[in-house]
Structure formats: C-alpha cells, structure tokens
Design an enzyme around this catalytic site. Structure first.
Site, PDB file in Angstrom:
ATOM      1  CG  HIS A 135      -1.869   1.096   1.512  1.00 24.30           C
ATOM      2  ND1 HIS A 135      -1.757   2.095   2.324  1.00 24.30           N
ATOM      3  CD2 HIS A 135      -2.800   1.466   0.496  1.00 24.30           C
ATOM      4  CE1 HIS A 135      -2.720   3.042   2.087  1.00 24.30           C
ATOM      5  NE2 HIS A 135      -3.316   2.615   1.191  1.00 24.30           N
ATOM      6  NE  ARG A 136      -1.524   5.780   1.399  1.00 27.29           N
ATOM      7  CZ  ARG A 136      -2.065   6.511   2.401  1.00 27.29           C
ATOM      8  NH1 ARG A 136      -1.316   7.234   3.237  1.00 27.29           N
ATOM      9  NH2 ARG A 136      -3.398   6.453   2.609  1.00 27.29           N
TER      10      ARG A 136
ATOM     11  CD  GLU B  52      -2.961   2.409  -3.059  1.00 24.22           C
ATOM     12  OE1 GLU B  52      -4.172   2.883  -3.202  1.00 24.22           O
ATOM     13  OE2 GLU B  52      -2.095   2.394  -2.350  1.00 24.22           O
TER      14      GLU B  52
ATOM     15  CG  ASP C  76      -2.853   6.958  -3.315  1.00 26.67           C
ATOM     16  OD1 ASP C  76      -3.908   6.419  -3.211  1.00 26.67           O
ATOM     17  OD2 ASP C  76      -1.661   6.654  -2.375  1.00 26.67           O
TER      18      ASP C  76
ATOM     19  CG  HIS D 114      -2.898   9.467   0.210  1.00 28.48           C
ATOM     20  ND1 HIS D 114      -3.520  10.204   1.267  1.00 28.48           N
ATOM     21  CD2 HIS D 114      -3.676   8.293   0.122  1.00 28.48           C
ATOM     22  CE1 HIS D 114      -4.778   9.585   1.682  1.00 28.48           C
ATOM     23  NE2 HIS D 114      -4.752   8.584   0.862  1.00 28.48           N
TER      24      HIS D 114
ATOM     25  CD  GLU E 193      -7.413   5.666  -4.109  1.00 34.89           C
ATOM     26  OE1 GLU E 193      -6.340   5.077  -3.537  1.00 34.89           O
ATOM     27  OE2 GLU E 193      -8.083   6.537  -3.850  1.00 34.89           O
TER      28      GLU E 193
ATOM     29  CE  LYS F 271      -5.980   8.671  -2.732  1.00 31.34           C
ATOM     30  NZ  LYS F 271      -7.091   8.084  -1.833  1.00 31.34           N
TER      31      LYS F 271
ATOM     32  CG  ASP G  55       0.463   0.981   5.641  1.00 35.43           C
ATOM     33  OD1 ASP G  55      -0.206   1.396   4.398  1.00 35.43           O
ATOM     34  OD2 ASP G  55      -0.255   1.621   6.400  1.00 35.43           O
TER      35      ASP G  55
END
Ligand code: G3P
Ligand code: CA
Length: 239
Positions: free
Chosen positions: A6-7, A33, A35, A48, A108, A110, A228
């Site tokens: 995640h990120r 993943e 953003d 993000h 993703e 945003k 994370d």
C-alpha cells in the site's frame, strides 16, 4: 490471499516514493498500490493527499503547482532523515520501477476531491506506451471516472473504492463497469462481503496491517489485502 504493498512499502519507507516502490518491487508479493494526482501543468504525480503539506517540506495544492515547483521539495525527510532528498515521483517514474517485475499494479486515481479533467486519458495513454494494460487495475473513489475508463478501455481492469457498508455493491459495480471492489476493512466482514465474493468479482480490502484482521478476511474468502507492511504480512501469511 494476495498482498499489495500500500503506497509502496509505506510502513518502513516514506509513502509513495521511489524508495518505497523499489522496496516493494523486490518482494515476492502479488502487487503494489499507489495514488495519482495531476499538477497545474497536466503532469501525473504519485502522492496520496491533494496537497503536499503532510508528506513534504512544502505546502500547497498539487492542482495549483507545476511539476517543476513540486520537485523543489523534499518528500522523504518528514519520515526520516535517512530519506532526505526523495522527490515526488511522476507516474512514469513509478511505472518504470515495475516495468519488468511480475507485480500487479493498482493505480488509484485521486480525482474525488478535485476533478482533474482528462486525467484518465493521460493514464491510459501511458499504460499503452509501457505495454502494461494487462497488468494493472485502475481504481477510484470517483466512480464516474471509473465508468469513463471502462468505456474508453474495456480491456483494462477497473475497481470501485468505497468506505460504506453497501447494499448489493456488486450490482452497483456492474452498473459502473467495475470488475473489482476495493472495500474499507470492516465493511468486507458484513453480509455484502460474502455477496461480492459469491458474485465472482474480486474483493480487495484496505488497509490491513494487523495479522488478526488478515486472518478474519482470509477466513471469509477475501481475494487480496492492501498493507503498509507487505514483507511482514507475507511472512505471516506464508508461515
Ligand atoms: O486503494 C486502497 C486504499 O489506498 C484507499 O484508501 O486513502 O489509502 O488511498 P487511501
Ligand atoms: Ca490509495
């Protein structure tokens, strides 16, 4: 149950930086993943928040700054002095990290707070250039944008993001044109979680850093989690 970083490896590196992505690219996990926002001059950057305030030594909204302006700031030092000098990565730079790896890439968009008109076309063009169309899923809390992506590129996997306990979200996903559903952790444990899984659509859950929560999701048949701490979660789930 599959794991997405995640990120990037955001528990141990500054989120959404090349350092965090290079760490993820070395792991035997399923995917990553991150953003995407759009600058004033139409460049796609991986970050993000709508502003650079939390994750840099600067301030201001991305939509009001050029890429060159944003590149003046440090995106590592807020996390630790060890990461001094990390810059905001462009989408192109992040895709380059994963161009020859096996990882599934969750982009993703945003665009739910600021609309970033035309963002999805730019992303689709870049994916075509990099020949990554069959190794990505495009997700967003902006479901209108997901609908646009599916209309323009039906061959690309799409996902709706949501926070709420919903009624028949798999049927709603069908209306939008989403192949998968990305749900906030506790909602996936409700009735709708089972319904989504029974519908045959992928159900991926964010953000899962606790082993006990991962166990609960695994037990109900969730397909994947965003975490994370991908290395630690991989070790736990494969022990
Ligand atoms: O894509 C899953 C998750 O990242 C969505 O929430 O706020 O972490 O972008 P957020
Ligand atoms: Ca995200």
């Amino acid at each position: 149950m599959k794991i997405y970083a995640h990120r990037g490896c955001s528990g141990t590196f500054p989120e959404n930086t090349i350092a965090a992505f290079k760490a993820a690219a070395r792991l035997p996990i399923h995917g990553v993943e991150f953003d995407v926002h759009m600058t004033k001059d139409g460049e796609l950057v991986v970050i993000h928040d709508e502003s650079i305030n939390r994750t840099s030594n600067g301030s201001g909204f991305i939509k009001d700054m050029t890429l060159k302006e944003i590149q003046n700031y440090d995106f590592g030092i807020w996390f630790s002095n060890n990461f001094k000098g990390e810059k905001v990565p462009t989408l192109r730079e992040v895709l380059y990290v994963f161009k020859d790896t096996h990882h599934h890439i969750n982009i993703e968009l945003k665009s739910d707070v600021f609309p970033y008109v035309g963002m999805e076309q730019k992303v689709l063009e870049m994916l075509k250039q990099y020949r990554l169309e069959d190794r990505v899923v495009i997700s967003s809390f902006n479901h209108e944008m997901i609908q646009n992506v599916k209309k323009q590129a039906p061959h690309i996997e799409t996902a709706i993001l949501f926070m709420e306990v919903m009624v028949a979200p798999h049927e709603y996903a069908q209306i939008v044109g989403a192949d998968a559903l990305h749900a906030f952790f506790p909602t996936a444990l409700r009735k709708m979680g089972k319904e989504v899984i029974a519908s045959g659509k992928q159900l991926r859950v964010f953000t899962v850093n606790e082993e006990t929560y991962a166990d609960m999701l695994h037990a109900v048949g969730v397909h994947a989690i965003f975490t994370d701490y991908p290395q630690e979660m991989y070790n736990y789930l494969n022990k």
